[in-house]
Design an enzyme around this catalytic site. Structure first.
Site: not given
Ligand code: CP
Length: 325
Positions: A67-68, A95, A117, A147
Site C-alpha cells: 500500500r504505502t 556490492k 521505509r 508511520h
Molecule cells: N499499511 C502499510 O504500511 O501497508 P504496507 O506495508 O503494504 O505498505
C-alpha cells in the site's frame, strides 16, 4: 534521542515529515485540509495536477510494502513529479555501497525528496539529518517507531465518517508493542483531542511504558469495545517479535480477533479500520473485514490524497493547489 524539531523549518512549517510526535494540532489539521481537494484529483478523467512538475522524488523501500509504496508512487505521479522506485535488492548496496554514498549519488542527480521505509527505528531521521538543505525526507515507516502518513490517512478517514474528533472513543486492538502505526495513531488521536483512546492487547504485546501514552489499557475485547466509535485492528507483526509472545494464533483469535459478535459491543455506527496487510482469521474475521462497517479499502484510497498533501507541503507547494482549486 531523535530530534523532534528536525521536520520543521524556521517558519514552523513542514520541511520533512518524519513523525507525528512533535507536531501541533494545527499541523495535523493543515494536512487533513490540504488533502481534501486532492481527493477529487483521483476522480477526474485526467488524474493529475501540475503542482510538483519538474520535481524528482525517489522511493527508497528497504522493507516490503504494498500500500504505502504504490500510493506514494501514485501520489507523486498525480502531482506530476518524476518518480523513481529504487529496487534495493538489485542496487549497488549489495556490492558494499553505504547508505550515505547511495544517497549522495541520488542527490547529485538533483532529486528533491526521498520517501524512506526502513526496518530500523530512526532511519528517516538519520537521512534527514544528512541530506542537502533543499532535499525533503518523508518517513514511510521506520522499525517500531512511527508511520506518520498512515496515521494521517487514518485521521482523514475518521474525519470523513465522524467529523468531530473531540467526541470520539477509539479502540486500537492488537500488537501495540511492535506497531509503528499504533504509535503514530496514538499521537495523532490525542493531538487532535479525541476524548478517549483505548488500547486492547495481551500484556505481552504492550510496551512497558504504555502508561505514558495517555491511553486507557484493556485486556478484554468486549469491555474495550463497549460504546466505541472507531475500532482499529492491527496485525501481529511476527517479523519484529523475539520469542513466543502468544500461546497460539488460535487462542489469540479467540481472545482478540474481531468477530461480528465482538463488534456488536461497539456503537452501531462504529467504523472498522485496519492499516493492512490484514490476516483473516488471525486478528479479523472475513465477515467483518468485508462487512458494512469496514472502511479498510477507503483508507487505501485516502492514502493517495493524504500523501499528495504531505508531498506538496514539504516542498512548499500546497498553496498552489488551494489557490487554483
Ligand atoms: N499499511 C502499510 O504500511 O501497508 P504496507 O506495508 O503494504 O505498505
Amino acid at each position: 534521542m531523535l530530534n523532534k524539531n528536525l521536520q520543521l523549518n524556521e517558519a514552523g512549517q513542514l520541511k520533512h515529515f518524519l513523525s507525528i510526535e512533535g507536531l501541533k494540532r494545527q499541523h495535523l489539521i493543515d494536512i487533513l485540509d490540504t488533502a481534501e481537494p486532492f481527493s477529487n484529483v483521483s476522480e477526474q478523467a485526467v488524474k493529475n495536477v501540475p503542482i510538483l512538475r519538474g520535481k524528482t522524488i525517489i522511493n527508497l523501500f528497504f522493507e516490503a510494502s504494498t500500500r504505502t509504496r504504490t500510493t506514494f508512487e501514485l501520489a507523486a505521479q498525480r502531482l506530476s513529479a518524476d518518480v523513481l522506485n529504487i529496487n534495493i535488492s538489485t542496487s549497488a548496496t549489495s556490492k558494499g555501497e553505504s547508505l550515505m554514498d547511495m544517497l549522495h549519488n541520488f542527490e547529485s542527480m538533483h532529486c528533491d525528496m526521498f520517501v524512506v521505509r526502513h526496518n530500523q527505528s530512526g532511519a528517516a531521521h538519520f537521512i534527514a539529518e544528512h541530506v542537502s538543505p533543499h532535499v525533503s525526507v518523508i518517513n514511510a515507516g521506520d522499525g517500531c517507531h512511527e508511520h506518520p502518513s498512515q496515521a494521517m490517512l487514518d485521521m482523514f478517514t475518521i474525519r470523513r465518517h465522524k467529523q468531530d474528533f473531540a467526541d470520539l472513543k477509539v479502540a486500537i486492538v492488537g500488537d501495540i508493542l511492535h506497531s509503528r502505526v499504533a504509535r503514530s495513531q496514538i499521537h495523532a488521536l490525542t493531538t487532535l483531542g479525541v476524548s478517549e483512546v483505548r488500547v486492547v492487547a495481551p500484556e505481552t504485546l504492550l510496551p512497558n511504558d504504555i502508561s505514558s501514552f495517555g491511553v486507557h489499557v484493556f485486556h478484554n475485547m468486549r469491555e474495550a469495545l463497549d460504546g466505541v466509535d472507531v475500532v482499529i485492528m492491527l496485525r501481529l507483526q511476527k517479523e519484529r517479535m523475539q520469542g513466543a509472545l502468544l500461546p497460539s494464533e488460535g487462542e489469540y483469535y479467540y481472545q482478540y480477533g474481531l468477530t461480528p459478535k465482538k463488534l456488536a459491543c461497539a456503537k452501531k455506527d462504529a467504523i472498522v479500520m485496519h492499516p493492512g496487510p490484514i490476516n483473516r482469521g488471525v486478528e479479523i474475521a472475513s465477515e467483518v473485514a468485508d462487512g458494512p462497517q469496514s472502511v479498510i479499502l477507503e483508507q487505501v484510497s485516502n492514502g493517495i490524497a493524504v500523501r499528495m498533501a504531505v508531498m506538496a507541503m514539504v516542498l512548499g507547494r500546497s498553496s498552489k493547489f488551494n489557490k487554483a482549486s
